[in-house]
Write an enzyme that holds these catalytic residues in place. Structure first.
Site, short mmCIF file in Angstrom:
data_model
loop_
_atom_site.label_atom_id
_atom_site.label_comp_id
_atom_site.label_asym_id
_atom_site.label_seq_id
_atom_site.Cartn_x
_atom_site.Cartn_y
_atom_site.Cartn_z
N ALA A 60 0.84 -1.20 0.00
CA ALA A 60 0.00 0.00 0.00
C ALA A 60 0.87 1.25 0.00
O ALA A 60 2.01 1.22 0.49
CB ALA A 60 -0.88 -0.01 1.24
N GLY A 100 1.03 -5.18 0.93
CA GLY A 100 -0.07 -5.33 -0.01
C GLY A 100 0.38 -5.93 -1.34
O GLY A 100 -0.41 -6.57 -2.04
N GLU A 103 0.23 -9.45 -0.77
CA GLU A 103 -1.19 -9.84 -0.64
C GLU A 103 -1.85 -9.93 -2.02
O GLU A 103 -2.66 -10.82 -2.27
CB GLU A 103 -1.93 -8.85 0.26
CG GLU A 103 -1.48 -8.99 1.72
CD GLU A 103 -2.07 -7.92 2.61
OE1 GLU A 103 -1.79 -6.73 2.35
OE2 GLU A 103 -2.80 -8.25 3.55
N GLU A 123 3.98 -5.19 7.59
CA GLU A 123 3.05 -4.18 8.13
C GLU A 123 3.24 -3.95 9.62
O GLU A 123 3.05 -2.84 10.11
CB GLU A 123 1.59 -4.60 7.85
CG GLU A 123 1.15 -4.42 6.40
CD GLU A 123 1.51 -5.57 5.49
OE1 GLU A 123 2.35 -6.41 5.87
OE2 GLU A 123 0.95 -5.65 4.39
C1 LIG Z 1 -9.06 4.60 10.27
C2 LIG Z 1 -9.40 3.16 10.12
C3 LIG Z 1 -9.60 2.74 8.70
C4 LIG Z 1 -9.51 1.26 8.58
C5 LIG Z 1 -9.80 0.80 7.21
C6 LIG Z 1 -9.24 -0.54 7.00
C7 LIG Z 1 -9.07 -0.85 5.56
C8 LIG Z 1 -7.76 -1.51 5.29
C9 LIG Z 1 -7.59 -1.90 3.88
C10 LIG Z 1 -6.22 -2.20 3.37
C11 LIG Z 1 -5.17 -2.35 4.33
C12 LIG Z 1 -3.91 -2.67 3.64
C13 LIG Z 1 -2.98 -3.24 4.62
C14 LIG Z 1 -1.69 -3.49 4.03
O1 LIG Z 1 -1.41 -4.62 3.76
C15 LIG Z 1 -0.88 -2.27 3.87
C16 LIG Z 1 0.47 -2.33 3.32
O2 LIG Z 1 0.82 -2.85 2.33
S1 LIG Z 1 1.46 -1.35 4.25
C17 LIG Z 1 2.92 -1.25 3.34
C18 LIG Z 1 3.76 -2.43 3.54
N1 LIG Z 1 5.00 -2.23 2.85
C19 LIG Z 1 6.06 -1.76 3.45
O3 LIG Z 1 6.09 -1.49 4.62
C20 LIG Z 1 7.28 -1.59 2.57
C21 LIG Z 1 7.96 -0.31 2.89
N2 LIG Z 1 9.13 -0.13 2.06
C22 LIG Z 1 10.31 -0.71 2.34
O4 LIG Z 1 10.50 -1.41 3.30
C23 LIG Z 1 11.44 -0.35 1.43
O5 LIG Z 1 11.07 0.77 0.68
C24 LIG Z 1 11.84 -1.51 0.49
C25 LIG Z 1 12.61 -2.59 1.28
C26 LIG Z 1 10.63 -2.12 -0.16
C27 LIG Z 1 12.79 -0.96 -0.62
O6 LIG Z 1 13.90 -0.37 0.00
P1 LIG Z 1 14.88 0.56 -0.86
O7 LIG Z 1 15.18 -0.07 -2.14
O8 LIG Z 1 16.01 0.92 0.06
O9 LIG Z 1 14.03 1.85 -1.21
P2 LIG Z 1 13.55 3.00 -0.22
O10 LIG Z 1 13.12 2.45 1.07
O11 LIG Z 1 14.56 4.08 -0.22
O12 LIG Z 1 12.23 3.51 -0.95
C28 LIG Z 1 12.32 4.28 -2.15
C29 LIG Z 1 11.27 5.35 -2.08
O13 LIG Z 1 9.98 4.73 -2.05
C30 LIG Z 1 9.24 5.16 -0.91
N3 LIG Z 1 8.42 4.05 -0.44
C31 LIG Z 1 8.82 2.82 -0.14
N4 LIG Z 1 7.79 2.05 0.22
C32 LIG Z 1 6.70 2.82 0.14
C33 LIG Z 1 5.31 2.60 0.39
N5 LIG Z 1 4.85 1.42 0.76
N6 LIG Z 1 4.49 3.65 0.20
C34 LIG Z 1 4.93 4.85 -0.20
N7 LIG Z 1 6.25 5.13 -0.45
C35 LIG Z 1 7.10 4.11 -0.28
C36 LIG Z 1 10.30 5.56 0.10
O14 LIG Z 1 9.77 6.45 1.03
C37 LIG Z 1 11.36 6.17 -0.79
O15 LIG Z 1 10.93 7.47 -1.09
P3 LIG Z 1 11.99 8.66 -1.18
O16 LIG Z 1 11.15 9.85 -1.47
O17 LIG Z 1 12.93 8.27 -2.28
O18 LIG Z 1 12.66 8.72 0.15
#
Ligand SMILES: CCCCCCCCCCCCCC(=O)CC(=O)SCCNC(=O)CCNC(=O)[C@H](O)C(C)(C)COP(=O)(O)OP(=O)(O)OC[C@H]1O[C@@H](n2cnc3c(N)ncnc32)[C@H](O)[C@@H]1OP(=O)(O)O
Ligand SMILES: NC(=O)C1=CN([C@@H]2O[C@H](COP(=O)(O)OP(=O)(O)OC[C@H]3O[C@@H](n4cnc5c(N)ncnc54)[C@H](O)[C@@H]3O)[C@@H](O)[C@H]2O)C=CC1
Length: 731
Positions: A60, A100, A103, A123
């Site tokens: 997400a 996600g 997922e 997450e």
């Molecule tokens: C109020 C109540 C409401 C309730 C409603 C309920 C409804 C719920 C419905 C749906 C729920 C969905 C639940 C779910 O499953 C949610 C998710 O998926 S949460 C996200 C999970 N993913 C992560 O945590 C991954 C995060 N990212 C990382 O760990 C790293 O980025 C990764 C290892 C993948 C890659 O690392 P690397 O190559 O070193 O790159 P960077 O980390 O530098 O990232 C580059 C760049 O991208 C941005 N970024 C990374 N991930 C995300 C992201 N998920 N969303 C947005 N942006 C992301 C990061 O910030 C960097 O940006 P820069 O600007 O370059 O710094």
């Protein structure tokens, strides 16, 4: 968005949202529109979902968390639509399939991946749970036990491990074309029944063992989570996959995510996620100099001087970063031999565990170049000094480095508190000097506090910052002041907790409260572990210790300020901590060195109180938290006010990564933001007004006072801008 094309009966839906294909509302809409096209096109017999660019999909879009759930299709709606497609869908994974993203892949009927791909449901690290069916589908694919391991800790796994346990159906070599391979794979499954391919319809293999498995993970999570709530909620949701039909289980998952999303812990963890990325964009306050307009010099040869506790860890960090030439200089023969042996043993351990290959290990050992004189450092690009914490020794070394090193060489000191400018002044080019303050053990700790001296050139700063990032450290740029950011703030924590001992608390009580707050260890256990003599040596420098006082001097005062000598008594009676036969603030007994309360320490505190006519009073948990943590927050504002840190995120990263401040509270400044600045200020002012000998750490920060007076309770992201505006308008 998502791009759509068709190739030999296979529709290709490619996620296109650089840099990491996060599932924004546009991307979700794009997937849904493409899916409809594929389903309606009679020429399409199978579908591939892939990611454009460097990765499949990281989950997400975290930046849309506040709003994303309002737009159709939601992520949890999308995954069910995908799974119910009448045409087989293959997820083609390269790079990352995280959150996600995984997922979505679990909702596809097949999953193929490059061997280099990484998979995770991380997450929990954002304080939430996989809310798009992750807690219900994964157990149906790999069982409850493995799912709890994956989801409650959020770690990443290789595609091969994922294939071994049944998540991935086919692995391709890392240099294969993932799309081409997936299209061929999709053609091979055309016409096959989807009956056993819809994961939500599968039974959970180890469902009958759920109570036993749940108990096992509750124990582990209870020990590891330090008060974070999401891991336990994840376990509960997974448990329901074993007990309930998919649709009912999804309702439980939904309740879980609704409870977690938007919680203070989740807000804190998301703040940390972005802080860790934002800190790469460093800036020197008030100068316009920043990471975007300054280039580092090329660093190929590095030298480390001093192979003690810190030097050896720094060398290992450099080797792990791939530096091919690391000179090491250590005067003391035994220290040199021990240091080199330590480094080689650690590298052996990495190789044995498979963290590095044998070839990598050999090349790291070859990169080590013991040197015996300064002349041998003349073509080094970066020198990191890590000798004793003595200004005269350091000055001597920097004077020599200034003479022999090439003019472009960056000269860094790992001092933990000495004045970087004073060290720089002994060199002919002070602009080449910078602080690189590592944390022990340097090859393990993620934090690097880089200290800009008043003369350090932008390029030298950029080089130190770049080197930190190459070493994989959370690298924070700070200004030069006593103790820099971390040690300067943390000092107050020890001072104020000792005052509470005087007034009525005991070490075990303080530590219990701090652990409940989320610290891995309390202040007194940390002291015992790192050695109570460290603080003692520091106090000796400032002539504060008990032994240094002339007869008749007041026991509870130094240089006109309140002082508690209990820690001095401890050290002077030989109780340095863990290392002195398990005796410190606590006693560590038996083979496992079990922490126990020691009556000797209790008596020492009691008799000190009697001698000073202190009537002990009951100190409750709330007071312990306020008095241990608020002075630290107050100092954080002073640090911002002085421009030692550019923003609160930098301070929070230092405390979380260097001092084990619980991540799920976001660090001291974010914690203050959650509590609200008016309350923080009220408490600080109360203590400042009550303190007998006005303790400087309670003197309210002017910036904090101005923020509250002018803006009430402003958002953390606006603190520094508002402060700048206020100061500018007052000029
Ligand atoms: C109020 C109540 C409401 C309730 C409603 C309920 C409804 C719920 C419905 C749906 C729920 C969905 C639940 C779910 O499953 C949610 C998710 O998926 S949460 C996200 C999970 N993913 C992560 O945590 C991954 C995060 N990212 C990382 O760990 C790293 O980025 C990764 C290892 C993948 C890659 O690392 P690397 O190559 O070193 O790159 P960077 O980390 O530098 O990232 C580059 C760049 O991208 C941005 N970024 C990374 N991930 C995300 C992201 N998920 N969303 C947005 N942006 C992301 C990061 O910030 C960097 O940006 P820069 O600007 O370059 O710094
Ligand atoms: N130990 C810690 O937790 C931390 C220490 N620091 C700082 O790192 C520096 C080093 O600390 P430690 O490694 O703990 O000290 P240490 O005492 O373990 O090691 C220092 C080493 O430097 C060697 N040395 C002394 N003079 C030398 C010279 N002229 N040339 C070559 N080698 C020389 C000594 O023989 C010794 O092996 C200090 O400035 C300290 O304040 C910084 C962060 C944390």
């Amino acid at each position: 968005m998502a791009n759509y094309s068709v190739r030999n009966q296979v529709a290709i839906i490619s996620l296109c949202s650089p840099p990491v294909n996060a599932l924004s509302s546009d991307v979700r809409r794009g997937i849904l529109d493409s899916l409809k096209k594929a389903e309606q096109d009679v020429k399409v017999a199978a579908i591939v979902i892939c990611g454009e660019g460097r990765t499949f999909c990281v989950g997400a879009d975290i930046t849309e968390f506040k709003s994303e759930f309002k737009t159709f299709p939601n992520l949890f709606e999308l995954v069910d639509i995908l799974e119910s497609s009448p045409k087989p869908i293959v997820a083609a994974i390269h790079g990352h399939a995280f959150g996600g993203g995984l997922e979505v892949a679990l909702a596809c009927h097949y999953r193929v991946a490059l061997s280099s791909a990484k998979l995770a449901l991380p997450e929990v690290k954002l304080g939430i749970l996989p809310g798009a069916g992750g807690t219900q589908r994964l157990p149906r694919l790999i069982g409850i036990d493995s799912s709890m391991q994956w989801i409650a800790f959020g770690d990443e796994y290789s595609a091969q491990i994922a294939a071994n346990i049944g998540i991935i159906d086919r692995i391709f070599p890392s240099n294969a074309d993932i799309l081409e391979s997936a299209v061929q794979y999709a053609q091979s499954i055309i016409g096959k029944s989807l009956i056993n391919r819809r994961v939500s319809k599968l039974p959970v293999k180890d469902a009958s063992k759920v109570s036993h498995i749940m108990e096992k993970y509750k124990q582990i999570v209870g020990k590891k989570s330090r008060g974070a709530i999401a891991p336990m909620v994840c376990l509960e949701a997974i448990k329901h996959a074993a007990l309930l039909p998919y649709v009912e289980g999804m309702k439980k998952e939904r309740m879980g995510i609704e409870a977690l999303m938007g919680s203070d812990q989740s807000k804190s963890l998301i703040y940390m996620f972005f802080a860790e990325r934002q800190v790469r964009n460093w800036t020197i306050p008030g100068t316009g100099i920043n990471s975007k307009n300054t280039k580092p010099i090329k660093v190929e040869k590095v030298a480390v001087i001093g192979l003690g506790t810190m030097g050896r860890g720094i060398v290992l960090s450099l080797l792990k970063a791939g530096i091919k030439h690391v000179s090491v200089m250590e005067l003391n023969k035994t220290a040199r031999e021990n240091g080199l042996l330590f480094i080689k043993n650690i590298l052996e351990g990495y190789a044995a565990r498979g963290t590095i290959s044998e070839t990598q290990k050999r090349s790291m050992v070859d990169a080590l170049k013991p040197v015996s004189n300064f002349e041998m450092l003349k073509d080094t690009d970066l020198v990191i000094e890590a000798v004793f914490e003595s200004m005269s020794i350091k000055k001597d070394i920097f004077a020599k480095l200034g003479q022999v090193c090439k003019p472009s060489a960056v000269l860094a000191t790992n001092t933990s508190a000495l004045d970087v400018d004073e060290i720089a002044m002994v060199t002919p080019k002070p602009k080449q000097v910078v602080g690189m303050h590592f944390f022990a053990p340097a090859h393990v700790m993620k934090l690097l506090e880089n200290v800009r001296g008043s003369k350090s050139s932008p390029q030298v700063i950029a080089t130190a910052m770049n080197m930190g990032q190459r070493m994989g450290k959370v690298t924070v740029l700070v200004g030069n002041c006593h103790g820099f950011v971390g040690n300067r703030m943390f000092r107050h924590y020890t001072v104020e907790t000792d005052f509470m001992l005087e007034e009525g608390a005991y070490p075990e009580q303080v530590d219990t409260v701090l652990k409940k707050f989320g610290f891995a260890m309390g202040r007194y256990q940390v002291g015992d572990l790192s050695g109570n003599d460290i603080g003692y040596r520091m106090r000796t420098k400032f002539e504060m210790t008990n032994k240094q006082q002339p007869p008749g001097a007041p026991e509870r005062e130094r240089h006109g300020v309140r002082y508690c000598p209990l820690a001095d008594f401890l050290v002077e009676s030989g109780r340095l901590g863990y290392k002195s036969d398990g005796k410190g603030w606590f006693r560590y007994l038996g083979k496992n060195r079990e922490l126990t309360v020691d009556n000797e320490v209790t008596s020492m505190i009691d008799s000190y109180r009697r001698r000073n006519k202190i009537v002990p009073r009951k100190i409750n948990g709330e007071e312990i938290i306020e008095r241990a943590l608020y002075p630290l927050i107050n100092e954080g504002f002073k640090i911002l006010e002085e421009g030692i840190a550019s923003n609160p995120m930098e301070i929070d990263l230092i405390l979380v990564h260097g001092y084990a401040w619980p991540r799920h509270t976001g660090g001291p400044m974010f914690y203050a933001h959650l509590i609200g600045l008016p309350k923080i200020l009220r408490v600080i002012e109360r203590h400042w007004n009550n303190a007998g000998l006005r303790e400087p750490h309670w003197e309210p920060s002017k910036m904090l006072v101005r923020l509250v007076k002018n803006h009430g309770n402003p958002d953390i992201m606006s603190w520094t801008t508002l402060e700048r505006e206020t100061v500018r308008s007052a000029l």
